[in-house]
Design a protein around this motif. Structure first.
Motif, PDB file in Angstrom:
ATOM      1  N   GLU A   1      -8.113   3.430  -8.814  1.00 19.70           N
ATOM      2  CA  GLU A   1      -6.426   4.658  -8.357  1.00 19.70           C
ATOM      3  C   GLU A   1      -5.866   5.169  -8.713  1.00 19.70           C
ATOM      4  O   GLU A   1      -6.536   4.026 -10.202  1.00 19.70           O
ATOM      5  CB  GLU A   1      -6.148   2.919  -7.370  1.00 19.70           C
ATOM      6  CG  GLU A   1      -4.533   3.414  -6.675  1.00 19.70           C
ATOM      7  CD  GLU A   1      -3.638   2.881  -6.594  1.00 19.70           C
ATOM      8  OE1 GLU A   1      -3.200   2.173  -5.205  1.00 19.70           O
ATOM      9  OE2 GLU A   1      -3.595   1.521  -7.319  1.00 19.70           O
TER      10      GLU A   1
ATOM     11  N   LEU B   1      -2.523   7.044  -9.197  1.00 17.89           N
ATOM     12  CA  LEU B   1      -1.855   7.257  -7.900  1.00 17.89           C
ATOM     13  C   LEU B   1      -1.216   8.741  -8.444  1.00 17.89           C
ATOM     14  O   LEU B   1      -0.459   9.939  -8.060  1.00 17.89           O
ATOM     15  CB  LEU B   1      -0.873   6.715  -7.620  1.00 17.89           C
ATOM     16  CG  LEU B   1      -1.297   5.596  -7.227  1.00 17.89           C
ATOM     17  CD1 LEU B   1      -0.190   4.320  -6.618  1.00 17.89           C
ATOM     18  CD2 LEU B   1      -1.730   5.766  -5.698  1.00 17.89           C
TER      19      LEU B   1
ATOM     20  N   ASP C   1      -6.898   8.368  -0.776  1.00 16.88           N
ATOM     21  CA  ASP C   1      -6.532   7.241  -1.376  1.00 16.88           C
ATOM     22  C   ASP C   1      -7.323   6.648  -0.744  1.00 16.88           C
ATOM     23  O   ASP C   1      -8.630   7.185   0.675  1.00 16.88           O
ATOM     24  CB  ASP C   1      -5.815   7.447   0.274  1.00 16.88           C
ATOM     25  CG  ASP C   1      -5.467   6.309   0.374  1.00 16.88           C
ATOM     26  OD1 ASP C   1      -4.862   5.406  -0.782  1.00 16.88           O
ATOM     27  OD2 ASP C   1      -6.317   6.007   1.820  1.00 16.88           O
TER      28      ASP C   1
ATOM     29  N   GLN D   1      -8.220   3.221   0.956  1.00 13.78           N
ATOM     30  CA  GLN D   1      -8.565   2.642   2.389  1.00 13.78           C
ATOM     31  C   GLN D   1      -8.682   4.314   3.299  1.00 13.78           C
ATOM     32  O   GLN D   1      -9.740   3.238   3.829  1.00 13.78           O
ATOM     33  CB  GLN D   1      -7.578   1.942   2.435  1.00 13.78           C
ATOM     34  CG  GLN D   1      -6.962   1.128   1.338  1.00 13.78           C
ATOM     35  CD  GLN D   1      -6.312  -0.093   1.868  1.00 13.78           C
ATOM     36  OE1 GLN D   1      -5.900  -0.646   2.340  1.00 13.78           O
ATOM     37  NE2 GLN D   1      -4.546  -0.386   1.013  1.00 13.78           N
TER      38      GLN D   1
ATOM     39  N   ALA E   1     -11.465  -1.750  -2.677  1.00 15.88           N
ATOM     40  CA  ALA E   1      -9.928  -0.555  -2.677  1.00 15.88           C
ATOM     41  C   ALA E   1      -9.465  -1.060  -3.973  1.00 15.88           C
ATOM     42  O   ALA E   1      -8.734  -2.061  -3.938  1.00 15.88           O
ATOM     43  CB  ALA E   1      -9.454  -0.558  -1.540  1.00 15.88           C
ATOM     44  N   THR E   2      -9.290  -0.061  -5.078  1.00 18.62           N
ATOM     45  CA  THR E   2      -8.345  -0.926  -5.974  1.00 18.62           C
ATOM     46  C   THR E   2      -6.892  -0.343  -6.040  1.00 18.62           C
ATOM     47  O   THR E   2      -6.568   0.961  -5.185  1.00 18.62           O
ATOM     48  CB  THR E   2      -7.912   0.298  -7.565  1.00 18.62           C
ATOM     49  OG1 THR E   2      -9.628  -0.369  -7.342  1.00 18.62           O
ATOM     50  CG2 THR E   2      -7.374  -0.143  -8.269  1.00 18.62           C
ATOM     51  N   GLN E   3      -6.160  -0.986  -5.789  1.00 16.71           N
ATOM     52  CA  GLN E   3      -4.460  -1.000  -5.148  1.00 16.71           C
ATOM     53  C   GLN E   3      -3.413  -1.971  -5.802  1.00 16.71           C
ATOM     54  O   GLN E   3      -3.739  -3.075  -6.073  1.00 16.71           O
ATOM     55  CB  GLN E   3      -4.036  -1.601  -3.471  1.00 16.71           C
ATOM     56  CG  GLN E   3      -5.387  -1.463  -2.970  1.00 16.71           C
ATOM     57  CD  GLN E   3      -5.017   0.489  -1.495  1.00 16.71           C
ATOM     58  OE1 GLN E   3      -3.724   0.681  -0.899  1.00 16.71           O
ATOM     59  NE2 GLN E   3      -5.803   2.019  -2.833  1.00 16.71           N
ATOM     60  N   ASN E   4      -2.543  -1.030  -6.185  1.00 13.74           N
ATOM     61  CA  ASN E   4      -1.565  -1.541  -7.083  1.00 13.74           C
ATOM     62  C   ASN E   4      -0.356  -2.585  -6.540  1.00 13.74           C
ATOM     63  O   ASN E   4      -0.246  -2.248  -5.643  1.00 13.74           O
ATOM     64  CB  ASN E   4      -0.991  -0.606  -8.573  1.00 13.74           C
ATOM     65  CG  ASN E   4       0.274  -0.026  -7.778  1.00 13.74           C
ATOM     66  OD1 ASN E   4       1.747  -0.456  -7.638  1.00 13.74           O
ATOM     67  ND2 ASN E   4      -0.284   1.293  -7.271  1.00 13.74           N
TER      68      ASN E   4
ATOM     69  N   ASN F   1       3.277  -0.903  -4.977  1.00 12.43           N
ATOM     70  CA  ASN F   1       2.823  -1.067  -3.541  1.00 12.43           C
ATOM     71  C   ASN F   1       4.045  -2.117  -2.685  1.00 12.43           C
ATOM     72  O   ASN F   1       5.031  -2.837  -3.468  1.00 12.43           O
ATOM     73  CB  ASN F   1       1.667  -1.363  -3.190  1.00 12.43           C
ATOM     74  CG  ASN F   1       0.390  -0.428  -2.701  1.00 12.43           C
ATOM     75  OD1 ASN F   1       0.827   0.438  -1.940  1.00 12.43           O
ATOM     76  ND2 ASN F   1      -0.300  -0.212  -3.640  1.00 12.43           N
TER      77      ASN F   1
ATOM     78  N   LEU G   1       0.670  -3.315   2.147  1.00 15.93           N
ATOM     79  CA  LEU G   1      -0.901  -3.412   1.990  1.00 15.93           C
ATOM     80  C   LEU G   1      -1.145  -4.706   2.542  1.00 15.93           C
ATOM     81  O   LEU G   1      -2.641  -4.512   2.827  1.00 15.93           O
ATOM     82  CB  LEU G   1      -1.486  -3.927   0.527  1.00 15.93           C
ATOM     83  CG  LEU G   1      -1.932  -4.070   0.081  1.00 15.93           C
ATOM     84  CD1 LEU G   1      -2.451  -2.076   0.501  1.00 15.93           C
ATOM     85  CD2 LEU G   1      -1.760  -3.853  -1.785  1.00 15.93           C
TER      86      LEU G   1
ATOM     87  N   TRP H   1     -10.009  -6.008  -1.994  1.00 16.02           N
ATOM     88  CA  TRP H   1      -9.114  -5.557  -3.404  1.00 16.02           C
ATOM     89  C   TRP H   1      -9.086  -5.822  -3.998  1.00 16.02           C
ATOM     90  O   TRP H   1      -8.977  -6.459  -4.569  1.00 16.02           O
ATOM     91  CB  TRP H   1      -7.536  -5.821  -2.346  1.00 16.02           C
ATOM     92  CG  TRP H   1      -6.067  -5.839  -3.281  1.00 16.02           C
ATOM     93  CD1 TRP H   1      -6.272  -4.508  -3.650  1.00 16.02           C
ATOM     94  CD2 TRP H   1      -4.917  -6.488  -3.119  1.00 16.02           C
ATOM     95  NE1 TRP H   1      -4.807  -4.952  -4.290  1.00 16.02           N
ATOM     96  CE2 TRP H   1      -4.502  -5.865  -3.439  1.00 16.02           C
ATOM     97  CE3 TRP H   1      -4.350  -7.656  -2.504  1.00 16.02           C
ATOM     98  CZ2 TRP H   1      -2.768  -6.071  -4.202  1.00 16.02           C
ATOM     99  CZ3 TRP H   1      -3.461  -7.701  -2.846  1.00 16.02           C
ATOM    100  CH2 TRP H   1      -2.593  -7.471  -3.483  1.00 16.02           C
TER     101      TRP H   1
END
Ligand SMILES: Cc1cc2nc3c(=O)[nH]c(=O)nc-3n(C[C@H](O)[C@H](O)[C@H](O)COP(=O)(O)O)c2cc1C
Length: 486
Positions: free
Chosen positions: A65, A67, A86, A88, A105-108, A112, A117, A134
């Motif tokens: 990820e 952004l 994106d 997801q 899914a890399t998500q910070n 968020n 999330l 995640w």
């Protein structure tokens, strides 16, 4: 709450390795100037690589990820490969064309919101029948912050206390439905058992939420948690919260040190020595013979670090234009502009240490007789030649990793999209299977089963039973997940 077994205090190598593929999107390691280079955004690239990985029994398909496009000297970084749908959304599409591979899914946690999330990850987990994960990151550059209404840039320490409150809240949301919450028979009077879906309240320093979660459990209970971040705070956070660490330590000695450190931290966190798996990022360059592999590596490196990339790399640390310097000449004799090299601009920037670093690098390049291009190529080389070689050589080296238990697997970044896994799946995987260190079939249907992870212990265990789960005001430490039991 009681546990039937106590967590193991001694680490026991499994003797097995797993593979994951890290489709990076924005990065400087993917070769985009070769004739075979494909799109970073067409669904066909994602499908091709995920299905190849699945043919090779890979445990996981990862998306990174970022952004915001990386910047370089105040401009978009035109030398990076660019393109990152994106995560997801892309993984949901992949769920429909794959059956077994995990979808990570890399998500910070910095930009968020936990309720949102957690819901989106639950959705992916349900759509994929229990294959979602995640990869928790905290995001370390100020450009990303500028994308958001809240703006700004969180200090390192704050990023992790924030992340901890975030993950605790997400776990509680996932745990707010009982396992048997939904009626399995059409003759039941109710669609969901009364009290089986509970409200989650959290009122702390970082968040105040009051959530009635919208989705039931998945086939693997809740998404698997990966963590990427290497500081002591990041490691402790992983030891408390994660199932798997996406590490930055692929070399054997370093990987063994990292394993020891993580085992100690995991035990200190009250979990078992084997509870956190480790999969380092790595790049494999393989061929039929050792000589061919070395030639291939030289070709890949020449495309990854061309003359412009070499200069641009130094510009990150110097904080100024260096285009006048010859890539085949010595390192720049002028000093860095310290104000332009703050670490808020990403991990490559060293702020006040820039001048010291420049002196050190100039001395090192001079002593070794390296040009800018040679120096940058050596600096950015992902380790030595551990994962460069013939299929049999590399398989032998990997068997050593399995034997020592240095890692539980590797997260491979292909240098070519979308065909970059073909040689690994066609030639390396069979060699690993022959050595008995790689699966010959998927262990189960969920990612948790395929990674050999125990079922998670409920994050609300120990709370009073009742219709509402809640955290104490301002407290996140009182509810740390209990050790998983086998
Ligand atoms: C192997 C690895 C992969 C990472 N991938 C991402 C990523 O895809 N997106 C992102 O925003 N940060 C990523 N990070 C950055 C971390 O989340 C973290 O912000 C950074 O490493 C600084 O934290 P630290 O000081 O604990 O290492 C990654 C870090 C590591 C070590």
């Amino acid at each position: 709450m009681s546990h039937s077994t106590r967590p193991a205090t001694e680490f026991t190598p499994s003797g097995q390795l797993q593979l994951g593929v890290f489709f990076q999107g924005v990065n400087s390691g993917t070769v985009w100037k070769a004739a075979e280079s494909g799109s970073q955004t067409d669904f066909e690239s994602f499908r091709r690589i995920a299905q190849t990985a699945e043919r090779g029994l890979f445990a996981a398909f990862f998306l990174g990820e970022g952004l915001r496009l990386r910047e370089h000297l105040g401009r978009p970084h035109a030398l990076d490969v660019a393109g990152r749908p994106d995560a997801q959304t892309a993984l949901a599409a992949l769920a429909a064309v794959t059956t077994n591979i995990g979808l990570v899914a890399t998500q910070n946690t910095t930009y968020n919101d936990p309720a949102d999330l957690a819901h989106r990850l639950s959705t992916l987990d349900l759509l994929s029948s229990g294959r979602a994960a995640w990869n928790i990151v905290t995001t370390d550059n100020a450009w990303t912050g500028a994308n958001f209404r809240r703006g700004g840039y969180l200090d390192h320490a704050d990023r992790y206390t924030h992340a901890e409150a975030f993950v605790e809240t997400a776990k509680r949301i996932w745990d707010a439905w009982d396992e048997d919450a939904i009626a399995t028979s059409a003759s039941s009077a109710r669609w969901s058992a009364e009290g089986a879906a509970r409200r989650v309240r959290h009122n702390g320093r970082h968040y105040t939420v009051d959530v009635v979660p919208r989705l039931p459990r998945s086939a693997q209970y809740r998404p698997v948690l990966f963590q990427a971040g290497d500081s002591p705070e990041g490691r402790d956070f992983a030891a408390r919260q994660a199932d798997v660490i996406f590490s930055a330590h692929p070399q054997l000695d370093d990987a063994l040190d990292f394993r020891r450190d993580i085992v100690e931290r995991t035990l200190r966190a009250g979990r078992g020595a084997n509870d956190v798996k480790i999969m380092p990022a790595s790049e494999f360059i393989l061929a039929a013979t050792p000589q061919e592999a070395l030639e291939k590596k030289a070709w890949v490196r020449s495309l990854q670090i061309g003359p412009q990339q070499a200069i641009a790399y130094l510009e990150q640390f110097w904080g100024r234009e260096l285009q006048g310097y010859d890539p085949d000449g010595p390192l720049p004799d002028i000093d860095p502009v310290v104000e332009e090299t703050s670490e808020t601009r990403g991990s490559g920037f060293h702020g006040a240490k820039a001048r010291q670093l420049a002196d050190q690098w100039r001395a090192e390049a001079k002593e070794k007789g390296l040009s800018i291009r040679q120096f940058v190529s050596a600096k950015t080389s992902r380790g030595d030649s551990t994962f460069t070689g013939s299929y049999t050589e590399v398989a032998d080296r990997l068997a050593e990793y399995a034997r020592t238990g240095a890692v539980d697997g590797f997260n491979i970044s292909p240098w070519l999209i979308p065909t970059g896994l073909d040689d690994i799946v066609n030639h390396l995987v069979p060699e690993l299977q022959e050595r008995g260190v790689y699966p010959t079939q998927y262990a189960g249907s969920t990612l948790r089963e395929n990674l050999g992870l125990a079922a998670p212990v409920r994050a609300d265990a120990g709370n009073e039973p009742g219709p509402v789960t809640s955290l104490d005001k301002g407290s996140v430490t009182g509810s740390v997940t209990s050790p998983a039991t086998a």
